[in-house]
Design a protein around this motif. Sequence first.
Motif, PDB file in Angstrom:
ATOM      1  N   GLN A 213      -2.532  -6.162  -6.920  1.00 50.32           N
ATOM      2  CA  GLN A 213      -1.658  -5.062  -7.308  1.00 50.32           C
ATOM      3  C   GLN A 213      -0.404  -5.558  -8.018  1.00 50.32           C
ATOM      4  O   GLN A 213       0.100  -4.911  -8.927  1.00 50.32           O
ATOM      5  N   GLN A 214       0.100  -6.723  -7.591  1.00 49.44           N
ATOM      6  CA  GLN A 214       1.286  -7.298  -8.240  1.00 49.44           C
ATOM      7  C   GLN A 214       1.498  -8.709  -7.716  1.00 49.44           C
ATOM      8  O   GLN A 214       1.191  -9.013  -6.556  1.00 49.44           O
ATOM      9  N   GLU A 226       5.480  -2.305  -9.209  1.00 57.46           N
ATOM     10  CA  GLU A 226       4.748  -1.798 -10.366  1.00 57.46           C
ATOM     11  C   GLU A 226       3.846  -0.609 -10.040  1.00 57.46           C
ATOM     12  O   GLU A 226       3.248  -0.038 -10.944  1.00 57.46           O
ATOM     13  N   SER A 227       3.732  -0.266  -8.767  1.00 57.81           N
ATOM     14  CA  SER A 227       2.908   0.871  -8.380  1.00 57.81           C
ATOM     15  C   SER A 227       3.481   1.488  -7.113  1.00 57.81           C
ATOM     16  O   SER A 227       4.255   0.857  -6.379  1.00 57.81           O
ATOM     17  N   LYS A 228       3.058   2.725  -6.854  1.00 59.30           N
ATOM     18  CA  LYS A 228       3.492   3.376  -5.628  1.00 59.30           C
ATOM     19  C   LYS A 228       2.985   2.616  -4.413  1.00 59.30           C
ATOM     20  O   LYS A 228       3.674   2.506  -3.392  1.00 59.30           O
ATOM     21  N   TYR A 355       6.034   6.875 -10.837  1.00 55.33           N
ATOM     22  CA  TYR A 355       4.645   6.452 -10.984  1.00 55.33           C
ATOM     23  C   TYR A 355       3.786   7.681 -11.246  1.00 55.33           C
ATOM     24  O   TYR A 355       3.924   8.698 -10.560  1.00 55.33           O
ATOM     25  N   SER A 360      -3.721   3.968 -10.875  1.00 52.22           N
ATOM     26  CA  SER A 360      -3.930   2.709 -10.171  1.00 52.22           C
ATOM     27  C   SER A 360      -2.936   1.681 -10.669  1.00 52.22           C
ATOM     28  O   SER A 360      -2.190   1.910 -11.609  1.00 52.22           O
ATOM     29  N   ALA A 361      -2.955   0.475 -10.043  1.00 53.65           N
ATOM     30  CA  ALA A 361      -1.985  -0.563 -10.402  1.00 53.65           C
ATOM     31  C   ALA A 361      -2.171  -1.058 -11.820  1.00 53.65           C
ATOM     32  O   ALA A 361      -1.235  -1.533 -12.460  1.00 53.65           O
ATOM     33  N   GLY A 363      -2.848   0.797 -14.295  1.00 57.71           N
ATOM     34  CA  GLY A 363      -2.462   1.833 -15.240  1.00 57.71           C
ATOM     35  C   GLY A 363      -3.530   2.859 -15.518  1.00 57.71           C
ATOM     36  O   GLY A 363      -3.270   3.864 -16.179  1.00 57.71           O
TER      37      GLY A 363
END
Length: 368
Positions: A213-214, A226-228, A355, A360-361, A363
Motif C-alpha cells: 500500500q505504501q 497515500e490511501s485511506k 481520497y 485502491s492504493a 489509484g
Amino acid sequence: MSLLSVRGLTKEFGNLTAVDDVSFDIEDGEFVSILGPSGSGKSTALRMVAGFEEPTSGEIRLDGEDVVGSPPFERDVNMVFQDLALFPHLTVAENIGYGLKQRGVPAAERRERTERILEMVRLDGYGDRTPSELSGGEQQRVALARALVNEPALVLFDEPLSSLDRKLRQHMQGELQRIQAETNTTFLYVTHDQEVALAVSDRLVVLDEGRIQQVGTVEELYEAPESKFVADFIGDVNAVEGRVTAVEDGRVVVDAGTGEVAIPRDAAGDVAAGDAVDVCVRPYQVRLDDGTPTPGDGRFSTTGVVRNRSYQGSDSLYGVETEQWGQLSAEIRGNSFDIGESVAVTWDGADVHLYRRGASADGETEAT
C-alpha cells in the motif's frame, strides 16, 4: 546496491494469492518493518526471504545474489521466531552457540563469541541458566543473541514481541533499537502492531491483502498517507464523506455537507470535480469549543455532543456524536468537556487528506 532487493514477489496457495507482486529494497544497516493486518501476507513474505517458503514468482537478491531456490542455511540471514524456538534442554550459552557449533566453530571461539554477545544483550552471567529460569524479556534477548552471534547480513523477526505485556514490549523496543545500532546489523521486522513498528523502524512497508500500500519513513506514512487504508492503519483518523466541487490551481474545493472548503492540492491526491471522497483528519487536529460553529473560511465545522472521554495523561480523547458526520474522535489538551455537553467541532482544511471513495492504493477504482 541495496543489501536486500525484492522484485515482483508473489506466492500462491492454490486459488489464494497470499503475496501479490511485492517489491521493495532495504539498505545495509536499516531497520525496516513490514506492517499490516492479520492475513495481509507479511509473514509469508518474510518466510520467502528466509527461505522457508518458495516464491511462485519473483526475485530475492541478498547482497546482489539471487537466493531464490537456496535453502535457509545457505542464506546469510537468521530469524527470530514468534515462539522464540529456544531449546529447553540446553543452557542459555548452549542455545546461543548452537549455530556456531553446527558450523564447526572451535569451542574456545564459540565461548568467546557467546560471552561477547551475552554482554551485548545485557545477559552476562546468565550463560549457565536454562530458558525456563528466565523471564519473557530475557528469553527474547537470548533469541536475539542467538540470531546475532553468527554475524549475519540480515536478521528477520516474525512478531517476536506479540506475547509480551505492554510495558515489557516497550522496554524490548528500546533494546532492539540499541542492539541494532550497536551492531549495525540490518533488521527486517514483521508485525501487525503499529505501535511497535512506529517506535523502532527507519522505514515501513505497509501490506494489505498481499499488496504493498505504501513504503516510506514513519513520518511520511503518518503525515502523508497515500490511501485511506494507510491513514487509518498508521495511527487513528476520522473520515467523513464529501464531494469535490472544483479542482483549481493549488487547491481542491470539497463540500462535506456544511459548505465548501478549500484544501491544498498536494493533500487531495488524484481527484476530479464530482468525485465522491473521504475527508480524513487526525484526532489531534480536531478542535472542540463550547461556542457556535463557523463553517467556511477554510474550516470544516459542525455541532456535536460529547458521548465518551478517555483520559490519556497529557491529552484526553473525546468521542463526539455529530448529526452531520456521525461519531468523531478529538484529542484535546488543556480544555475539559463533560459527557452530554454540546460542542462545536472544527478542523482546518489545510490539515486534511482526500481520497476518492472506493479507490485502491494504486489509484484504480474498486467495485462497490
